[in-house]
Scaffold this motif. Structure first.
Motif, PDB file in Angstrom:
ATOM      1  N   GLN A  15      38.682  46.179  45.032  1.00  0.00           N
ATOM      2  CA  GLN A  15      37.911  45.116  44.375  1.00  0.00           C
ATOM      3  C   GLN A  15      38.575  43.750  44.565  1.00  0.00           C
ATOM      4  N   GLY A  19      37.139  40.724  46.911  1.00  0.00           N
ATOM      5  CA  GLY A  19      36.807  39.492  46.197  1.00  0.00           C
ATOM      6  C   GLY A  19      37.580  38.287  46.701  1.00  0.00           C
ATOM      7  N   LEU A  58      40.447  37.138  39.742  1.00  0.00           N
ATOM      8  CA  LEU A  58      40.895  38.177  40.676  1.00  0.00           C
ATOM      9  C   LEU A  58      42.412  38.312  40.694  1.00  0.00           C
ATOM     10  N   SER A 280      33.952  39.505  42.604  1.00  0.00           N
ATOM     11  CA  SER A 280      33.982  40.167  43.912  1.00  0.00           C
ATOM     12  C   SER A 280      32.650  40.075  44.646  1.00  0.00           C
TER      13      SER A 280
END
Length: 310
Positions: A15, A19, A58, A280
């Motif tokens: 992920q 992202g 993120l 993402s």
């Protein structure tokens, strides 16, 4: 390292990597347009702010959780337990506010001249920067609650009176206080989500009326191509729909987390996974708004002027 922890760590890693690559690619795209002399659109500044907020989420959530599940939890000190949740809260809140701003701005842009929104058309672009600054200031102040109460579980010998969040812990309060903190953190999210749903409904209605007028004027000769404003609006509607789905679930789980005394790892992992979903996915939805690099370069040649935001 347990197989389950490794699997969860790999999911968070995928992920995060997807992202980060998507957001940096989109950011590079905007820098490329800037340095080639293209005239930026007013919404570009909002999208760039959304990219920065996504990257913050993120890094603070994805990298933090990945390190933890790959056995690097020993480096999560008091500073890590304070700064990572704080950065995640600020980034997530700014992401919600920015997406709301993008939705509102697009609704004003496509509104007909005889609508109530038309009065705001000339003023909307001037309000973008103050709105973005206000959003950052609001989230920085609201999320200060995280560094105030969170510390590392590894550095706390007495954790009987503390609420555990895996390798971090917080002071345990009574249910009334926890409910007030949950309301404080979730109120801006709920307000922005409600506002996005309202503006999205307005945009759908405007597009529907526009389609009806075109069918009435052209009758049998309806053009199959849509205007740039229509394409941009449809992309933003898709972005907002994705955002509302991801963040409604995320906000719900965050409220549940704040009310549980000792939430289990499954609940923590689901909440973190939902938090990472929109940062993402969103850059790829925004990339779909652009037709192609060739089309953009042609557009740049036609409108090559010194960069300035309207």
């Amino acid at each position: 390292m347990a197989t389950r922890d490794l699997a969860v760590g790999v999911i968070f890693l995928i992920q995060t990597v997807v992202g980060i690559l998507g957001n940096f690619s989109l950011l590079y795209h905007y820098f490329f347009l800037y340095f080639t002399g293209c005239r930026p659109r007013s919404t570009d500044l909002i999208v760039k702010n959304l990219i920065i907020a996504n990257i913050l989420v993120l890094f603070s959530t994805g990298i933090h959780n990945t390190m933890m599940y790959f056995g690097l939890y020993h480096i999560i000190s008091d500073f890590g337990c304070k700064i990572f949740p704080y950065a995640r809260g600020v980034g997530r809140g700014v992401s919600i506010g920015t997406t709301c701003l993008l939705s509102v701005f697009q609704a004003i842009t496509i509104s007909p001249r005889n609508s109530r929104w038309a009065v705001l058309k000339g003023k909307a672009a001037k309000c973008i920067i103050p709105s973005i600054v206000l959003c950052w200031v609001l989230q920085i102040l609201v999320n200060i609650i995280f560094p105030m109460f969170l510390t590392s579980s590894l550095s706390n010998k007495n954790i009987t009176n503390r609420k555990s969040f895996s390798y971090c812990s917080a002071e345990r309060h009574d249910k009334t206080r926890d409910s007030l903190y949950a309301a404080l953190l979730s109120f801006p999210d709920v307000l922005f989500l409600a506002f996005m749903l309202w503006t999205s409904g307005c945009m759908v209605f405007i597009l529907y009326r526009h389609k009806q007028r075109m069918q009435h004027i052209l009758r049998t000769n309806v053009s199959s191509t849509s205007s740039p404003e229509s394409r941009a609006t449809k992309t933003i509607l898709l972005l907002v729909s994705t955002f509302v789905c991801c963040n409604t679930l995320s906000t719900t789980f965050h409220i549940v987390l704040s009310l549980f005394d000792n939430p289990n790892n499954l609940l923590l992992n689901i909440t973190s996974g939902l938090t990472l979903c929109f940062p993402s996915i969103s850059p790829f939805l925004l990339m779909a708004r652009e037709q192609s690099i060739h089309g953009l370069l042609c557009q740049c040649k036609e409108h090559k002027v010194p960069p300035s935001y309207e």
